[in-house]
Design an enzyme around this catalytic site. Structure first.
Site, mmCIF file in Angstrom:
data_model
loop_
_atom_site.group_PDB
_atom_site.id
_atom_site.type_symbol
_atom_site.label_atom_id
_atom_site.label_comp_id
_atom_site.label_asym_id
_atom_site.label_seq_id
_atom_site.Cartn_x
_atom_site.Cartn_y
_atom_site.Cartn_z
ATOM 1 N N SER A 144 -94.680 59.741 97.276
ATOM 2 C CA SER A 144 -93.453 59.446 98.002
ATOM 3 C C SER A 144 -92.334 60.312 97.473
ATOM 4 O O SER A 144 -92.421 60.870 96.367
ATOM 5 C CB SER A 144 -93.085 57.963 97.803
ATOM 6 O OG SER A 144 -91.768 57.682 98.210
ATOM 7 N N TYR A 157 -91.797 50.744 92.401
ATOM 8 C CA TYR A 157 -92.392 51.688 93.346
ATOM 9 C C TYR A 157 -92.281 53.111 92.814
ATOM 10 O O TYR A 157 -93.274 53.859 92.766
ATOM 11 C CB TYR A 157 -91.693 51.565 94.698
ATOM 12 C CG TYR A 157 -92.292 52.413 95.789
ATOM 13 C CD1 TYR A 157 -93.554 52.121 96.297
ATOM 14 C CD2 TYR A 157 -91.601 53.497 96.317
ATOM 15 C CE1 TYR A 157 -94.115 52.897 97.301
ATOM 16 C CE2 TYR A 157 -92.152 54.274 97.317
ATOM 17 C CZ TYR A 157 -93.409 53.974 97.810
ATOM 18 O OH TYR A 157 -93.961 54.740 98.800
#
Length: 274
Positions: A144, A157
């Site tokens: 990401s 995350y």
């Protein structure tokens, strides 16, 4: 799209294949002749997806898989070997997101993020690696933009994606003389189910995304870009202007990037940043 025809007859194992990016990859790669092996916790969804792919002339098998459990990751890989004779590509796509400040988040949430996003990929790579070394194949980690620079409100995350990147880069170096291709793929914000199942501070699911889904990348677009990256054997796959800018600006003005990320995330509806 003709470039994706080079995936024909490749055996591609995809985790998190029951929805979102994983489902889009399964459909697209099978449409270009790949033999796809689908893994996710939802066996019912996988069975329906595999049946649909096979009915349309593609080739797919599935195995219910919780990537947190090493034995289930091993079984997924062995399904690929038993059905198709080996593994050419492993796509570590299964993942969770979160939205909460570190001050307020339950530590169990961070452990859960690491278990799925990091250890899930490690588990799958461990059992697929011998087969991928033989085929001189590819490992793809779906990371990401949050794995390029810390994303406020997403500590677990970002940490899990950074860990994934470090693991995969090291794996690439260890296998320099074995022909293994390792790619870190970094989508930006993507319209997919992972956003609705993002964990909040107490571990409950977010249930709705604060962002405008219409302005995000589609799962199908991500699948196409990742597919091209596999064919080209890219090291780092950045997908949109935000990711490319993050990668560039971080080298020269990291403090400025900190402020920009804070400003952008603080503007989200109901942002935990106050």
């Amino acid at each position: 799209m003709k470039r994706l025809d080079r995936l024909k007859d490749k055996v591609i194992v995809i985790t998190g294949a029951s929805s979102g990016i994983g489902e889009a990859m399964a459909r697209l790669y099978a449409a270009h002749g790949a033999r796809v092996v689908l893994g996710a916790r939802s066996g019912g969804k996988l069975e329906a997806l595999a049946a649909e792919i096979n009915a349309s002339g593609g080739s797919a098998v599935w195995r219910a898989t919780d990537v947190v459990r090493p034995e289930e990751c091993s079984a997924l890989v062995e399904t690929a070997v038993a059905e198709f004779g080996g593994v050419d590509v492993l796509v570590c796509n299964a993942g969770l997101s979160m939205r909460a400040l570190f001050d307020e988040v339950d530590l169990a949430v961070l452990h859960r993020l690491m278990d799925v996003n990091f250890w899930g990929a490690v588990n799958c790579c461990k059992y697929a690696l011998p087969h991928l070394q033989r085929s001189r194949g590819s490992i793809v980690g779906i990371s990401s933009v949050a794995g390029l620079h810390g994303l406020p409100g997403r500590t677990g995350y970002s940490a899990s994606k950074y860990a994934l990147t470090g693991f995969l880069e090291t794996l690439r170096i260890e296998n320099l003389k074995k022909g293994l291709h390792v790619m870190v793929a970094c989508p930006g914000f993507t319209a997919s189910n992972v956003r609705f199942s993002a964990l909040t501070a107490d571990g409950s699911q977010q249930g709705a995304t604060p962002r405008n889904e219409a302005k995000m990348m589609s799962a199908e677009e991500v699948a196409r870009i990742v597919g091209r990256g596999i064919v080209r054997r890219q090291r780092l796959c950045l997908m949109e202007a935000e990711g490319r800018a993050t990668h560039f600006v971080k080298k020269f003005a990291p403090a400025f990037l900190d402020r920009m990320f804070y400003m952008v995330m603080a503007r989200e509806p109901d942002s935990p940043l106050r």
